[in-house]
Design a protein around this motif. Structure first.
Motif, PDB file in Angstrom:
ATOM      1  N   TYR A   1       0.814  -1.217   0.000  1.00 24.94           N
ATOM      2  CA  TYR A   1       0.000   0.000   0.000  1.00 24.94           C
ATOM      3  C   TYR A   1       0.854   1.277   0.000  1.00 24.94           C
ATOM      4  O   TYR A   1       0.621   2.184  -0.801  1.00 24.94           O
ATOM      5  CB  TYR A   1      -0.947   0.047   1.206  1.00 24.94           C
ATOM      6  CG  TYR A   1      -2.167  -0.805   1.080  1.00 24.94           C
ATOM      7  CD1 TYR A   1      -3.002  -0.724  -0.034  1.00 24.94           C
ATOM      8  CD2 TYR A   1      -2.524  -1.692   2.082  1.00 24.94           C
ATOM      9  CE1 TYR A   1      -4.129  -1.507  -0.147  1.00 24.94           C
ATOM     10  CE2 TYR A   1      -3.654  -2.480   1.980  1.00 24.94           C
ATOM     11  CZ  TYR A   1      -4.453  -2.377   0.866  1.00 24.94           C
ATOM     12  OH  TYR A   1      -5.565  -3.151   0.756  1.00 24.94           O
TER      13      TYR A   1
ATOM     14  N   THR B   1      -6.516   3.938  -3.299  1.00 22.95           N
ATOM     15  CA  THR B   1      -5.575   3.132  -2.517  1.00 22.95           C
ATOM     16  C   THR B   1      -5.495   3.641  -1.088  1.00 22.95           C
ATOM     17  O   THR B   1      -5.449   2.851  -0.142  1.00 22.95           O
ATOM     18  CB  THR B   1      -4.180   3.125  -3.176  1.00 22.95           C
ATOM     19  OG1 THR B   1      -4.301   2.578  -4.488  1.00 22.95           O
ATOM     20  CG2 THR B   1      -3.181   2.311  -2.378  1.00 22.95           C
TER      21      THR B   1
ATOM     22  N   HIS C   1      -7.121  -3.978  -7.335  1.00 19.48           N
ATOM     23  CA  HIS C   1      -5.705  -3.877  -7.682  1.00 19.48           C
ATOM     24  C   HIS C   1      -5.438  -4.345  -9.113  1.00 19.48           C
ATOM     25  O   HIS C   1      -4.516  -3.838  -9.765  1.00 19.48           O
ATOM     26  CB  HIS C   1      -4.847  -4.610  -6.649  1.00 19.48           C
ATOM     27  CG  HIS C   1      -4.715  -3.826  -5.393  1.00 19.48           C
ATOM     28  ND1 HIS C   1      -5.583  -3.986  -4.333  1.00 19.48           N
ATOM     29  CD2 HIS C   1      -3.876  -2.834  -5.039  1.00 19.48           C
ATOM     30  CE1 HIS C   1      -5.255  -3.137  -3.380  1.00 19.48           C
ATOM     31  NE2 HIS C   1      -4.218  -2.423  -3.782  1.00 19.48           N
TER      32      HIS C   1
ATOM     33  N   TYR D   1       1.310  -2.571  -8.344  1.00 16.58           N
ATOM     34  CA  TYR D   1      -0.101  -2.962  -8.380  1.00 16.58           C
ATOM     35  C   TYR D   1      -0.262  -4.371  -8.946  1.00 16.58           C
ATOM     36  O   TYR D   1      -1.138  -5.121  -8.513  1.00 16.58           O
ATOM     37  CB  TYR D   1      -0.918  -1.955  -9.198  1.00 16.58           C
ATOM     38  CG  TYR D   1      -1.323  -0.731  -8.418  1.00 16.58           C
ATOM     39  CD1 TYR D   1      -2.318  -0.796  -7.445  1.00 16.58           C
ATOM     40  CD2 TYR D   1      -0.722   0.496  -8.658  1.00 16.58           C
ATOM     41  CE1 TYR D   1      -2.692   0.324  -6.730  1.00 16.58           C
ATOM     42  CE2 TYR D   1      -1.098   1.625  -7.949  1.00 16.58           C
ATOM     43  CZ  TYR D   1      -2.075   1.533  -6.986  1.00 16.58           C
ATOM     44  OH  TYR D   1      -2.442   2.648  -6.281  1.00 16.58           O
TER      45      TYR D   1
END
Length: 153
Positions: free
Chosen positions: A27, A66, A92, A139
């Protein structure tokens, strides 16, 4: 047998657990590299506006989503539901696809604009391309690990 602090792959972390478990450890790097793309593209002249508008949309959208996704997971709002694991995988995957398309567009525009731009703007655009592809990679890795977690639920 000694107790371990590792999170099982078939459960969703909450609290500070998102900073220590895969795929949630991605993240913060996703936010950093996505934010860098946003800042670098915004700091140069937006020409042509349409393709670079897509790059800005992707970077801002993925940054905000995100961040919200990270807050929801940190707060435990997912309630360890398999639906959230599937949604994590889907988001994602979409973000990886968006960043891939934005990175390709940005690289193409940068390639075409080289003769017209100053050296400083060209270097900023190159940096934005590199960070866009790094964000794509992060990602994508997050997507793969999220799919494994979802399948193990």
């Amino acid at each position: 047998m000694a107790a371990t602090t590792a999170q099982a792959m078939g459960s969703l972390p909450s609290g500070l657990g998102i900073c220590t478990t895969a795929p949630d450890i991605f993240y913060l790097p996703e936010l950093v590299f996505g934010g860098l793309v946003w800042i670098l593209v915004a700091s140069t002249r937006v020409d042509p506006p349409m393709p670079l508008g897509w790059v800005m949309f992707v970077s801002v959208f993925c940054f905000v989503m995100t961040f919200l996704w990270m807050i929801i997971f940190a707060a435990g709002g997912h309630k360890n539901s398999s639906g959230w694991a599937a949604a994590d995988y889907a988001y994602h995957g979409l973000a990886a696809f968006f960043y891939l398309s934005a990175g390709v567009v940005l690289a193409y525009i940068t390639f075409l604009a080289k003769p017209l731009s100053t050296k400083k703007n060209y270097q900023i655009d190159i940096a934005a391309v590199v960070f866009a592809f790094l964000a794509t990679l992060l990602y994508f890795i997050h997507t793969i690990l999220s799919s494994i977690r979802w399948k193990n639920f």
